[in-house]
Scaffold this active site. Structure first.
Site, short mmCIF file in Angstrom:
data_model
loop_
_atom_site.label_atom_id
_atom_site.label_comp_id
_atom_site.label_asym_id
_atom_site.label_seq_id
_atom_site.Cartn_x
_atom_site.Cartn_y
_atom_site.Cartn_z
N GLU A 57 0.83 -1.20 0.00
CA GLU A 57 0.00 0.00 0.00
C GLU A 57 0.88 1.27 0.00
O GLU A 57 0.58 2.24 -0.68
CB GLU A 57 -0.91 0.02 1.24
CG GLU A 57 -1.89 -1.15 1.32
CD GLU A 57 -1.33 -2.34 2.11
OE1 GLU A 57 -0.12 -2.63 1.97
OE2 GLU A 57 -2.11 -2.97 2.85
N CYS A 84 -2.70 -4.00 7.04
CA CYS A 84 -2.33 -4.21 8.44
C CYS A 84 -2.76 -3.01 9.28
O CYS A 84 -2.81 -1.89 8.80
CB CYS A 84 -0.83 -4.45 8.56
SG CYS A 84 0.18 -3.06 8.06
N CYS A 93 -0.64 0.22 7.54
CA CYS A 93 -1.20 0.65 6.26
C CYS A 93 -2.63 1.15 6.42
O CYS A 93 -3.06 2.06 5.71
CB CYS A 93 -1.17 -0.49 5.27
SG CYS A 93 0.51 -0.99 4.89
N THR A 212 22.76 -37.98 2.15
CA THR A 212 22.90 -37.25 0.88
C THR A 212 24.01 -36.20 0.99
O THR A 212 24.80 -36.01 0.06
CB THR A 212 21.56 -36.58 0.51
OG1 THR A 212 20.57 -37.60 0.44
CG2 THR A 212 21.64 -35.86 -0.81
N ARG A 223 21.31 -21.12 -8.75
CA ARG A 223 22.30 -20.61 -9.70
C ARG A 223 21.67 -20.12 -11.00
O ARG A 223 22.10 -19.13 -11.55
CB ARG A 223 23.35 -21.70 -9.99
CG ARG A 223 24.09 -22.14 -8.74
CD ARG A 223 25.22 -23.10 -9.00
NE ARG A 223 24.79 -24.41 -9.44
CZ ARG A 223 24.38 -25.39 -8.63
NH1 ARG A 223 24.33 -25.18 -7.33
NH2 ARG A 223 24.01 -26.56 -9.11
N GLY A 299 17.73 -37.37 1.02
CA GLY A 299 17.63 -38.45 0.05
C GLY A 299 16.34 -39.22 0.16
O GLY A 299 15.36 -38.77 0.74
ZN LIG Z 1 0.79 -2.98 5.85
#
Ligand SMILES: [Zn+2]
Length: 366
Positions: A57, A84, A93, A212, A223, A299
């Site tokens: 906002e 909020c 906000c 693992t 990556r 794993g």
């Molecule tokens: Zn907020």
């Protein structure tokens, strides 16, 4: 409540903006905001980019040009999540919107955070602003599935991920060749990397078992996508991974899950024993490390534990067309799963490899 075609269109724009925070907003929700003039022109837009950063906002408000400021009192604000009303890392906000007094505020979903839960809506209504709630609510609940799961279940959203050969093996080598440091066994081709790294970047944590870590010595980072790497969660309840393992050297924020808390390898240890069950581990990862989601990469034993204990939300599986004729068996794909909702693909192909993305049957979004 029925919403006009224009309402739905603007909320969809806000939802697309929210999506831009997908790699960086967690553990905060994805939020988008669009401010529209009385003439149905977008005059401001913003999204929540990063945890601790400005809310959608505020970003939208600050994007408004000087010439458009006068249109604010007759404007409609489209926000994907209830504004909020508590002062956290940033000012509330709801207070900002109350001060501006737009004509109308359209909200996608209510916030289930107990500090907000309806408070933001009440605050705006008490200020005499017309507030409508529930525009594209189901789709937005899906978009913020990790956030709502966190709020309701107090644990991370769990995604199980693995790659297997067409004949059902995760590693084509016989047991005697799967030696410490021997590296991973590639099942899929290089082409699949970009999507695999996107899957990593979407989640806040990435879990791997001790076996693992010792044998494959994976990097577990992102990556192929421009996004931060998730935090590594090393499941090592028997303390098998030696302190000189490269994962400790490369990742200072690694969460080392050990059977007791005498761990000295990692700056951040977490005590957990197998007998306590994965539910307990997940609760601790959430309460102690604020992990909103966890990608479990292996794993096979670790993946099977998550499957058998039902402690998962999504599965992402690669299948390669090349048989390995033996090796380490892949986990059994559950019989009951549901597809992704709202027209999102639940399967696809990249090069020669195919992938599936399915949800636990408890997740029916409609
Ligand atoms: Zn907020």
């Amino acid at each position: 409540m029925t919403f006009s075609a224009a309402d739905i269109r603007f909320m969809r724009t806000a939802m697309k903006l929210a999506e831009r925070g997908k790699y960086t907003a967690a553990p905060n929700p994805l939020v988008g905001c669009v401010i529209v003039s009385a003439e149905n022109q977008i005059i401001g837009q913003g999204w929540h980019q990063a945890f601790g950063g400005p809310h959608a906002e505020v970003e939208a408000f600050e994007s408004i040009a000087m010439d458009d400021q006068a249109a604010l009192t007759q404007s409609t604000w489209y926000v994907t999540l209830e504004p909020c009303n508590h002062v956290g890392k940033t000012p509330a906000c709801a207070a900002l919107i109350e001060r501006i007094r737009p004509k109308r505020v359209v909200i996608g979903t209510r916030d289930s955070n107990p500090e907000v839960a309806g408070g933001g809506i009440d605050c705006l209504r008490e200020a005499g602003i017309q507030v409508e709630v529930g525009c594209l609510a189901n789709e937005l609940a899906w978009q913020n599935r990790r956030f709502f799961w966190n709020a309701n279940e107090k644990r991370p959203w769990v995604v199980l991920k693995w790659a297997e050969s067409i004949d059902g093996f995760m590693d084509g080598r016989p047991r005697e060749q799967r030696l410490p440091g021997s590296g991973g066994f590639p099942i899929t081709s290089e082409t699949s990397q970009a999507l695999t790294h996107d899957w990593r970047a979407l989640e806040q944590g990435i879990a791997v078992g001790a076996g693992t870590a010792i044998i494959d010595s994976p990097q577990l980072n992102v990556r192929s996508v421009d996004a931060p790497s998730p935090q590594i969660v090393l499941l090592d309840p028997d303390g098998r991974v030696p302190s000189h393992h490269p994962l400790f050297q490369r990742n200072i924020d690694l969460i080392h899950v050990v059977g007791d808390d005498s761990d000295k390898n990692a700056s951040r240890g977490l005590s957990w024993q197998v007998e306590e069950g994965l539910d307990v581990l997940l609760e601790r990862l959430f309460s102690q490390h604020h992990l909103s989601s966890l990608l479990v990469e292996g794993g096979a034993a670790v993946l099977n534990d998550f499957l058998n204990q039902g402690t998962w939300n999504e599965i992402k599986r690669w299948t390669s067309p090349v048989p390995t004729d033996g090796g380490l068996s892949a986990p059994r794909f559950p019989e009951r799963t549901v597809p992704l909702p709202y027209g999102q693909a639940s399967s696809g192909k990249l090069g020669a490899d195919s992938w599936e993305n399915r949800l636990h049957p408890r997740h029916l979004f409609d």
